[in-house]
Design a protein around this motif. Structure first.
Motif, PDB file in Angstrom:
ATOM      1  N   GLU A 139       0.808  -1.213   0.000  1.00 14.57           N
ATOM      2  CA  GLU A 139       0.000   0.000   0.000  1.00 14.57           C
ATOM      3  C   GLU A 139       0.843   1.265   0.000  1.00 14.57           C
ATOM      4  N   ALA A 140       2.001   1.222   0.631  1.00 17.86           N
ATOM      5  CA  ALA A 140       2.721   2.467   0.886  1.00 17.86           C
ATOM      6  C   ALA A 140       4.174   2.442   0.424  1.00 17.86           C
ATOM      7  N   ALA A 141       4.573   1.391  -0.260  1.00 14.38           N
ATOM      8  CA  ALA A 141       5.956   1.351  -0.744  1.00 14.38           C
ATOM      9  C   ALA A 141       6.201   2.502  -1.718  1.00 14.38           C
ATOM     10  N   ARG A 455      -5.067 -15.157  10.722  1.00 10.20           N
ATOM     11  CA  ARG A 455      -3.767 -15.715  10.329  1.00 10.20           C
ATOM     12  C   ARG A 455      -3.841 -17.235  10.217  1.00 10.20           C
ATOM     13  N   LEU A 498       1.285  -8.968   0.148  1.00 11.82           N
ATOM     14  CA  LEU A 498      -0.046  -8.810   0.727  1.00 11.82           C
ATOM     15  C   LEU A 498      -0.087  -9.223   2.192  1.00 11.82           C
ATOM     16  N   GLY A 499       1.034  -9.731   2.691  1.00 11.60           N
ATOM     17  CA  GLY A 499       1.054 -10.194   4.086  1.00 11.60           C
ATOM     18  C   GLY A 499       0.254 -11.467   4.297  1.00 11.60           C
TER      19      GLY A 499
ATOM     20  N   LEU B 451       5.298   2.100   5.330  1.00 12.92           N
ATOM     21  CA  LEU B 451       4.580   1.011   6.007  1.00 12.92           C
ATOM     22  C   LEU B 451       3.190   1.480   6.395  1.00 12.92           C
ATOM     23  N   SER B 452       2.185   0.721   6.025  1.00 11.84           N
ATOM     24  CA  SER B 452       0.832   1.164   6.358  1.00 11.84           C
ATOM     25  C   SER B 452      -0.026   0.095   6.997  1.00 11.84           C
ATOM     26  N   THR B 453       0.499  -1.115   7.154  1.00  7.66           N
ATOM     27  CA  THR B 453      -0.280  -2.183   7.785  1.00  7.66           C
ATOM     28  C   THR B 453       0.576  -2.875   8.844  1.00  7.66           C
ATOM     29  N   ILE B 454      -0.109  -3.551   9.764  1.00  9.51           N
ATOM     30  CA  ILE B 454       0.633  -4.271  10.798  1.00  9.51           C
ATOM     31  C   ILE B 454       1.488  -5.371  10.163  1.00  9.51           C
ATOM     32  N   ARG B 455       1.039  -5.883   9.025  1.00  6.38           N
ATOM     33  CA  ARG B 455       1.835  -6.915   8.347  1.00  6.38           C
ATOM     34  C   ARG B 455       3.143  -6.319   7.834  1.00  6.38           C
ATOM     35  N   GLU B 458       5.405  -5.978  10.884  1.00  9.92           N
ATOM     36  CA  GLU B 458       5.989  -7.256  11.295  1.00  9.92           C
ATOM     37  C   GLU B 458       7.118  -7.677  10.357  1.00  9.92           C
TER      38      GLU B 458
END
Lengths: 516, 516
Positions: A139-141, A455, A498-499, B451-455, B458
């Motif tokens: 999303e933010a790279a 998860r 996408l995690g 970085l915009s997500t907890i993933r 991590e």
């Protein structure tokens, strides 16, 4: 000579593409082309036909994907500026691609995507997405130009029903978790989300005419956790979120067994008129509504009416599995009447394959989970001869709550170990002796006795769900384990971006993905 | 003879343990023992001293961990039943383990854990947790007995400050995300969570006397997303959640630079009295509050007073980095007065190493991020001679928002690539020429421009944050890259069980973890 040779080499490397792009599901036809890639940026115009709101909305999906990495998103316009490489997205009912098919042409000078219907355009965008570098998924790279290899794709799905079932009854999953599942389904062109909304351990949907169901039945889950349920507003949100991604939500209320949570909430549907104690263990088969009481039928009518109201999709699934407390006649009578209630509500009845021998009226959908049992297979084949259609969920292949292998901590083993290859390497066309048209498609159930977080869900679903998506989409002749395995290995970085908490199965060479 | 030989082999395998358990951070002293493991079950009594509420609470942490996999949790009792293997958890102020140390003895007949203070008991439980199979981390996996290898551990940390900084300003992270970070910090015995609560792109904390700060400054973030902020209630929840895990939250409001979000919210702290436009880019150095205005000092007073009220910890961090719009004199005067305000509020002042040459009063904490620059190193050493203490965050080692390697999409590169070994393989004792006692500890900043997500968080934090935890905890003489690398490889299944989205760095042999 040497500098020139180096230059040629550099150009070659810059244009080098993997022999087959890492597309899952594999499209029906993919032709990679010579020539430089198309380079997408945040300024690439997305061109739609004037006034085509559906094409504009689907173009917005692509714009948001590319725009995630930059402050601005690509503009959506109705006329391509001259000389600027653009992505053209067009819906042409006469194009002959069917409800879900599309054709995609990528050249350095532009991208042309055409479909006959909005869903097809959306799937074409998903293919284009998978042709973009995995970095686009962050999303933010920080921004970088996005090369798309030159390719021509002509594509449509093998089956109309490509699904996953999420058991939200054994453990409850929040709306955000369901939306996450929907997002990941859409990436792989899946189009049916079956929600298992009730079981012995929990009732997960508000039925406004029967508030006790959620209020009482919603506060338990396996292991004694807090449970939960979806309000009418939650369901509307899920249905809408899914619809925007061309996914139909199929609700299931399991009847007449797997009903302890309802039996605890509504005393009158027990034969002794007394509410059952809540149950948070993992046994099956012990519960049933009282089929001899008219209170039970009033309850079924109310529930089906509410499901018909809350879910716009064609199908209502009423379970029907693992009933051990009724006679065969009682069971058959229940299924017959339940199907009639669903039909009267204007919906199509679906049930697990236990219902196959219960005298179904034509038009029923049977979800086949025990095809490996000869007696069940014969019952299902007979039901098809009487007008039933099938969704295939063979438990020894695509019950994705089965452990992958002996190392898997989560999941169960009663249907065996379902490895990545096991889940992929079978043909739904020959699972049963039925006409091809009788098979609506495939669906991977994910039961949640041992799963309590998103998860956990992701870990069991991926990579296996991607394989099910390909089984449902790709022509059998185009599929092979070797080819799929290579694309899967190369697909890893996209899930990482996408995690997605996926199992790094030793069956797959994850180094093929290279850059993560 | 053959059956007997097989039997002997089976017994050997059953008792085989890895030579060093996969403990991160490595305890000061670990002695593995011969003999069978202790087998923990959901029925294993956890024994605490009568009336010891703190020991009972910490025992509850262990009970919940083990009980996650079963319907019931181990009982917490005040007297061990005779002949039943039990886990004894004891706080004995005279035991000599310090504030955070403990001794842990595991034998097949029982487990004995003793600490001098509650934090030490908690850390002993974390060590016991890491000795339990990784499967214990799943919340809902089916029950199985949990073997703990026979071992004796005597342990205490090298440094009192073992931290991570999370930048919630460039992108906002929800309370649940912060709690997730706290959970993962606790697993590795980290004890300081530094929240970077303000920057040019966002103001993330409600200051009740200055509601515009959050209302205006809280609605932006890098890239144009929705932003957000923590209410007073949110902060209280975070502080409490952290405290239960023996983690102190260190708030940072960055001043006088990195202040555009405040400048957009409060016109009077701009020299021209006009609110600045919101900023969602990633530049630095361009903003400053107006140091000549008394309105600015009223603002600083209000903010510090609110931080002092909302955060019970000793330290308030006021940033001070990268100020390019003030003269050296203006900057020094600002820092001096800001420190005095913090001190007057009963707190200890902390700032980035930019403040080192600003004439600090004794007692300040300097967070060193540019130790690689000789001029900065000399300034910091001089400040230490004047009574400052240090937290070490060398940007070329443990800025964990730097890319791991060339393959990393997320993160930045201005301080270089910080691989897993880079982040681990250095000694805070020799980074600067200062007395050992001047170093409070280490802290890994995680800036969130990309970085915009907890993933995302991590992925950048793990494995590197685990290495920082070990640097802060383990005696230098006990540490080596080779040993750490092996334990890290074996640690993978625990992160997998927890769903930690970690980078499978090629520097590590992840197959050492075996079963996932």
């Amino acid at each position: 000579m040497r500098p020139l040779a180096l230059l040629v080499l550099a150009v070659t490397v810059a244009h080098a593409q993997p022999p087959t792009p890492a597309l899952i599901p594999l499209p029906a036809e993919v032709e990679t082309r010579d020539g430089p890639p198309f380079v997408m940026t945040d300024a690439t115009p997305l061109v739609v036909d004037p006034g085509d709101a559906e094409a504009r909305r689907v173009a917005g999906v692509l714009a948001a994907l590319v725009g995630n990495t930059v402050e601005t998103t690509p503009p959506i316009v109705e006329a391509a500026p001259a000389g600027v490489p653009a992505v053209r997205l067009r819906i042409d009912a006469a194009a002959g691609h069917g409800d879900e098919g599309y054709a995609l042409d990528v050249a350095s000078t532009g991208v042309d995507l055409v479909a006959s219907a909005p869903a097809g355009l959306f799937y074409g965008v998903q293919t284009l997405r998978q042709l973009l570098p995995a970095r686009v998924e962050y999303e933010a790279a920080l921004y970088a130009p996005l090369p798309v290899p030159a390719v021509r794709v002509v594509d449509r799905p093998r089956y109309e029903w490509r699904g996953m079932m999420l058991d939200v009854a054994r453990h409850f999953f929040e709306v955000e978790d369901v939306e996450r599942v929907i997002d990941l389904m859409a990436l792989h062109k899946l189009n049916r989300l079956h929600l298992h909304l009730s079981d012995d351990q929990g009732w997960r949907i508000e039925i406004p005419s029967r508030p006790a169901l959620a209020r009482v039945g919603g506060r338990t889950e396996v292991g004694g956790g807090p449970g939960g349920y979806y309000t009418v507003e939650d369901i509307a949100r899920i249905v809408q979120y899914a619809a925007e991604r061309f996914i139909t939500v199929v609700p299931e209320i399991d009847l007449p067994g797997h009903t302890n949570a309802a039996l605890a909430a509504i005393p009158e549907i027990n034969c002794d008129g007394r509410a059952r104690a809540p149950y948070t263990g993992t046994n099956v088969g012990f519960s049933t509504v009282c089929v001899e009481r008219e209170e039970t039928w009033a309850f079924v009518e109310d529930v089906v009416a509410s499901l018909a109201e809350q879910f716009p999709g064609e199908t209502i699934h009423l379970g029907g599995d693992e009933v051990e407390e009724l006679t065969a006649d009682q069971y058959a009578a229940f299924v017959t009447r339940a199907q009639a209630i669903v039909t009267a509500a204007g919906k199509r009845y679906a049930g697990w394959d236990d219902v196959a021998h219960a005298g179904l009226a034509p038009g029923a959908v049977i979800q086949v989970w025990r095809a490996q049992r000869a007696d069940v297979a014969r019952q299902v084949e007979a039901a098809v001869a009487n007008g039933a259609a099938l969704v295939l969920s063979p438990s020894d292949r695509i019950y994705i709550d089965m452990k992958y292998d002996e190392s898997t901590v989560l999941g169960l083993t009663w249907a065996g170990l379902n490895g990545v290859r096991d889940a992929y390497d079978w043909d739904p066309g020959v699972l049963l002796d039925v006409p091809e048209a009788a098979v609506l498609g495939v669906e991977a159930p994910l039961w949640a006795e041992t799963l309590s977080t998103i998860r956990d869900v992701e870990f069991m679903a991926f990579p296996r769900l991607a394989g099910v998506a390909e089984i449902g989409w790709t022509p059998q002749t185009a599929r092979s384990w070797g080819g799929y395995r290579a694309r899967l290995g190369a697909f890893g970085p996209r899930w990482t971006a996408l995690g997605v908490h996926h199992f790094r199965s030793p069956e797959v060479d994850w180094t093929l993905g290279g850059v993560e």
